[in-house]
Design a protein around this motif. Structure first.
Motif, PDB file in Angstrom:
ATOM      1  N   GLU A  10      16.535  66.080 -15.161  1.00 56.74           N
ATOM      2  CA  GLU A  10      16.157  65.681 -13.801  1.00 56.74           C
ATOM      3  C   GLU A  10      17.236  64.773 -13.228  1.00 56.74           C
ATOM      4  O   GLU A  10      17.624  63.796 -13.844  1.00 56.74           O
ATOM      5  CB  GLU A  10      14.794  64.964 -13.839  1.00 56.74           C
TER       6      GLU A  10
ATOM      7  N   PRO B  54      14.595  73.973  -5.525  1.00 54.38           N
ATOM      8  CA  PRO B  54      14.581  74.761  -4.295  1.00 54.38           C
ATOM      9  C   PRO B  54      15.621  75.888  -4.374  1.00 54.38           C
ATOM     10  O   PRO B  54      16.673  75.736  -5.025  1.00 54.38           O
ATOM     11  CB  PRO B  54      14.945  73.723  -3.226  1.00 54.38           C
TER      12      PRO B  54
ATOM     13  N   GLY C  32       9.653  77.904  -8.997  1.00 53.14           N
ATOM     14  CA  GLY C  32       9.629  76.943  -7.890  1.00 53.14           C
ATOM     15  C   GLY C  32       8.587  77.383  -6.881  1.00 53.14           C
ATOM     16  O   GLY C  32       8.216  78.557  -6.824  1.00 53.14           O
TER      17      GLY C  32
HETATM   18  C1  LIG Z   1       7.929  67.124   3.863  1.00 49.55           C
HETATM   19  C2  LIG Z   1       7.124  67.938   2.904  1.00 49.55           C
HETATM   20  C3  LIG Z   1       5.754  68.096   3.107  1.00 49.55           C
HETATM   21  C4  LIG Z   1       4.974  68.829   2.218  1.00 49.55           C
HETATM   22  N1  LIG Z   1       3.635  68.905   2.378  1.00 49.55           N
HETATM   23  C5  LIG Z   1       2.870  69.529   1.465  1.00 49.55           C
HETATM   24  C6  LIG Z   1       1.456  69.477   1.519  1.00 49.55           C
HETATM   25  O1  LIG Z   1       0.883  68.797   2.362  1.00 49.55           O
HETATM   26  N2  LIG Z   1       0.741  70.160   0.571  1.00 49.55           N
HETATM   27  C7  LIG Z   1       1.353  70.851  -0.433  1.00 49.55           C
HETATM   28  O2  LIG Z   1       0.645  71.434  -1.265  1.00 49.55           O
HETATM   29  N3  LIG Z   1       2.693  70.889  -0.526  1.00 49.55           N
HETATM   30  C8  LIG Z   1       3.463  70.244   0.384  1.00 49.55           C
HETATM   31  N4  LIG Z   1       4.821  70.244   0.269  1.00 49.55           N
HETATM   32  C9  LIG Z   1       5.434  71.099  -0.732  1.00 49.55           C
HETATM   33  C10 LIG Z   1       5.382  70.506  -2.159  1.00 49.55           C
HETATM   34  O3  LIG Z   1       5.926  69.214  -2.149  1.00 49.55           O
HETATM   35  C11 LIG Z   1       6.205  71.437  -3.033  1.00 49.55           C
HETATM   36  O4  LIG Z   1       5.668  72.742  -2.940  1.00 49.55           O
HETATM   37  C12 LIG Z   1       6.253  71.068  -4.518  1.00 49.55           C
HETATM   38  O5  LIG Z   1       6.290  69.685  -4.716  1.00 49.55           O
HETATM   39  C13 LIG Z   1       7.469  71.758  -5.102  1.00 49.55           C
HETATM   40  O6  LIG Z   1       7.555  71.536  -6.494  1.00 49.55           O
HETATM   41  P1  LIG Z   1       8.744  72.223  -7.308  1.00 49.55           P
HETATM   42  O7  LIG Z   1       8.618  71.784  -8.700  1.00 49.55           O
HETATM   43  O8  LIG Z   1       8.745  73.696  -7.035  1.00 49.55           O
HETATM   44  O9  LIG Z   1      10.108  71.675  -6.643  1.00 49.55           O
HETATM   45  P2  LIG Z   1      10.625  70.183  -6.450  1.00 49.55           P
HETATM   46  O10 LIG Z   1       9.482  69.271  -6.247  1.00 49.55           O
HETATM   47  O11 LIG Z   1      11.660  70.255  -5.379  1.00 49.55           O
HETATM   48  O12 LIG Z   1      11.314  69.810  -7.837  1.00 49.55           O
HETATM   49  C14 LIG Z   1      12.668  70.066  -8.122  1.00 49.55           C
HETATM   50  C15 LIG Z   1      13.208  68.911  -8.963  1.00 49.55           C
HETATM   51  O13 LIG Z   1      14.539  69.250  -9.368  1.00 49.55           O
HETATM   52  C16 LIG Z   1      15.363  68.105  -9.259  1.00 49.55           C
HETATM   53  N5  LIG Z   1      16.745  68.593  -9.129  1.00 49.55           N
HETATM   54  C17 LIG Z   1      17.335  69.178  -8.050  1.00 49.55           C
HETATM   55  N6  LIG Z   1      18.586  69.541  -8.354  1.00 49.55           N
HETATM   56  C18 LIG Z   1      18.807  69.182  -9.642  1.00 49.55           C
HETATM   57  C19 LIG Z   1      19.918  69.315 -10.516  1.00 49.55           C
HETATM   58  N7  LIG Z   1      21.069  69.888 -10.134  1.00 49.55           N
HETATM   59  N8  LIG Z   1      19.801  68.838 -11.782  1.00 49.55           N
HETATM   60  C20 LIG Z   1      18.650  68.250 -12.212  1.00 49.55           C
HETATM   61  N9  LIG Z   1      17.552  68.105 -11.406  1.00 49.55           N
HETATM   62  C21 LIG Z   1      17.639  68.573 -10.146  1.00 49.55           C
HETATM   63  C22 LIG Z   1      14.831  67.381  -8.041  1.00 49.55           C
HETATM   64  O14 LIG Z   1      15.180  66.005  -8.044  1.00 49.55           O
HETATM   65  C23 LIG Z   1      13.321  67.604  -8.196  1.00 49.55           C
HETATM   66  O15 LIG Z   1      12.721  66.574  -8.949  1.00 49.55           O
HETATM   67  C24 LIG Z   1       5.607  69.473   1.121  1.00 49.55           C
HETATM   68  C25 LIG Z   1       6.976  69.310   0.917  1.00 49.55           C
HETATM   69  C26 LIG Z   1       7.740  68.544   1.783  1.00 49.55           C
HETATM   70  C27 LIG Z   1       9.203  68.336   1.509  1.00 49.55           C
END
Ligand SMILES: Cc1cc2nc3c(=O)[nH]c(=O)nc-3n(C[C@H](O)[C@H](O)[C@H](O)COP(=O)(O)OP(=O)(O)OC[C@H]3O[C@@H](n4cnc5c(N)ncnc54)[C@H](O)[C@@H]3O)c2cc1C
Length: 343
Positions: free
Chosen positions: A43, A171, A312
């Motif tokens: 992370e 993402p 993701g």
């Molecule tokens: C403004 C906003 C509002 C939202 N509102 C809602 C809502 O109301 N309800 C809802 O259900 N969802 C909502 N979401 C969406 C929700 O936050 C996401 O769907 C979910 O948190 C995504 O999880 P993930 O694990 O797929 O990705 P992420 O949470 O993006 O996790 C990716 C992780 O990888 C890490 N990372 C990135 N690049 C690297 C790298 N090169 N090396 C190591 N680590 C890295 C990042 O730091 C992060 O911790 C919202 C999102 C945003 C931005």
């Protein structure tokens, strides 16, 4: 069930690198660990949770500036959420939610059960990360595939590995940049993700409004929430989070945070017809990759040849629940392969 439950000999379990400690990466890591896989999560930040984020300024000032709440439809996610509710990790948010168009606020007609992490949206990821081997402050900048395994390099030029499999849980644009030339690159790169400006505001007096959250139409703003109305938050300061619409955020992507904050705060005052009380805290945060307008619903991408898995939220209809479903699907790709190989 364990993947080696029917075997008399212990199976050699693959080494897996999970890149990203958001909800998708952490649930994937947990599911693989439960099956005996040797999992390391990398992370880039100091803590887990990714876009389900909480900014804690001090004891009374905290803001969920990414995901606001989550809903539950998937049966497996529902089981997790029930357990989290029992342990006080999440709770139902009973805030009054309205639709605003112009200056008219109408109670929302559809009112799903809305859950939030307690005391912040990071609570779920923190809980999942506690039982995982996470290397924080490790930004992965390169993946190298050798003959049979992977080596990862971070921004400090440290190498990690070897690993049999890599799970990318970032993402889509960030994933695409890390897998140049890989067979999955084109499909991942084709997924656009929109930015979102968030404004965080803390007031020393409560703003008197008859609602706690609002979906906004025909405005630079798309969402307003009284963060301090969520369960487990300090109520002594009136904390608000505003989200700009995807269109406004894209048009103002490169603006200075202070200009964004002032513009959106003025919009908020006008929309609500409020004279804002003296402020304690103001900030703006830009999410570059907030959500995708596409509906992929592929859950996870897997290339068995190279051992690369991509997951993701953007692969499973977005949102916290989509991230959970996608992380589970990613783990199941690898578990399925082990079961097939052991036959
Ligand atoms: C403004 C906003 C509002 C939202 N509102 C809602 C809502 O109301 N309800 C809802 O259900 N969802 C909502 N979401 C969406 C929700 O936050 C996401 O769907 C979910 O948190 C995504 O999880 P993930 O694990 O797929 O990705 P992420 O949470 O993006 O996790 C990716 C992780 O990888 C890490 N990372 C990135 N690049 C690297 C790298 N090169 N090396 C190591 N680590 C890295 C990042 O730091 C992060 O911790 C919202 C999102 C945003 C931005």
């Amino acid at each position: 069930m364990s993947v080696n439950a029917d075997s008399t000999e212990p199976l050699w379990m693959p080494r897996v690198a999970v890149v990203g400690a958001g909800i998708s990466g952490l649930i994937c890591a947990r599911r693989l660990q439960e099956q005996g896989f040797q999992v390391t999560v990398f992370e880039k930040s100091r803590s887990s949770s990714g876009r389900a984020a909480t900014r804690r300024v001090d004891l009374s000032l905290s803001f969920d500036h990414g995901a606001q709440y989550f809903t539950v439809r998937d049966p497996l996610f529902s089981q997790f959420v029930e357990a989290w509710v029992e342990r006080g990790i999440v709770a139902v948010w009973t805030g009054r939610i309205v639709d605003i168009d112009g200056r008219t606020a109408r109670p929302k007609t559809d009112q799903p059960v809305r859950y939030v992490g307690v005391p912040g949206m990071t609570a779920m990821a923190r809980h999942l990360a506690a039982s995982a081997a996470v290397q924080f402050e490790t930004r992965i900048t390169r993946l190298d595939r050798g003959e049979n395994d992977w080596t990862l390099t971070d921004s400090a030029e440290r190498t990690h590995g070897p690993f049999d499999h890599v799970v990318m849980s970032l993402p889509a644009p960030q994933t695409a940049d890390l897998i140049p030339g890989h067979i999955l690159e084109d499909v991942v790169r084709a997924v656009p993700m929109t930015p979102c400006w968030a404004v965080l505001m803390g007031f020393e007096r409560r703003i008197e409004l008859a609602w706690d959250g609002a979906f906004v139409q025909n405005s630079p703003l798309a969402w307003l929430a009284r963060n301090s109305s969520k369960p487990g938050r300090d109520k002594s300061v009136d904390c608000w989070v505003l989200h700009a619409s995807p269109t406004w955020s894209a048009a103002h992507q490169e603006d200075e945070p202070q200009l964004v904050q002032e513009t959106l705060q003025a919009e908020f005052a006008q929309l609500t017809g409020s004279r804002l009380p003296p402020s304690i805290h103001f900030a703006a945060h830009r999410w570059l990759f907030s959500a995708t307008p596409l509906s992929l619903d592929q859950q996870a991408l897997f290339d068995p040849q190279s051992g690369l898995v991509v997951c993701g939220d953007w692969l499973a209809s977005g949102r916290v629940e989509g991230a959970f479903r996608s992380g589970v699907a990613a783990a199941d790709c690898l578990i399925g392969q082990i079961v097939r190989d052991s036959r």
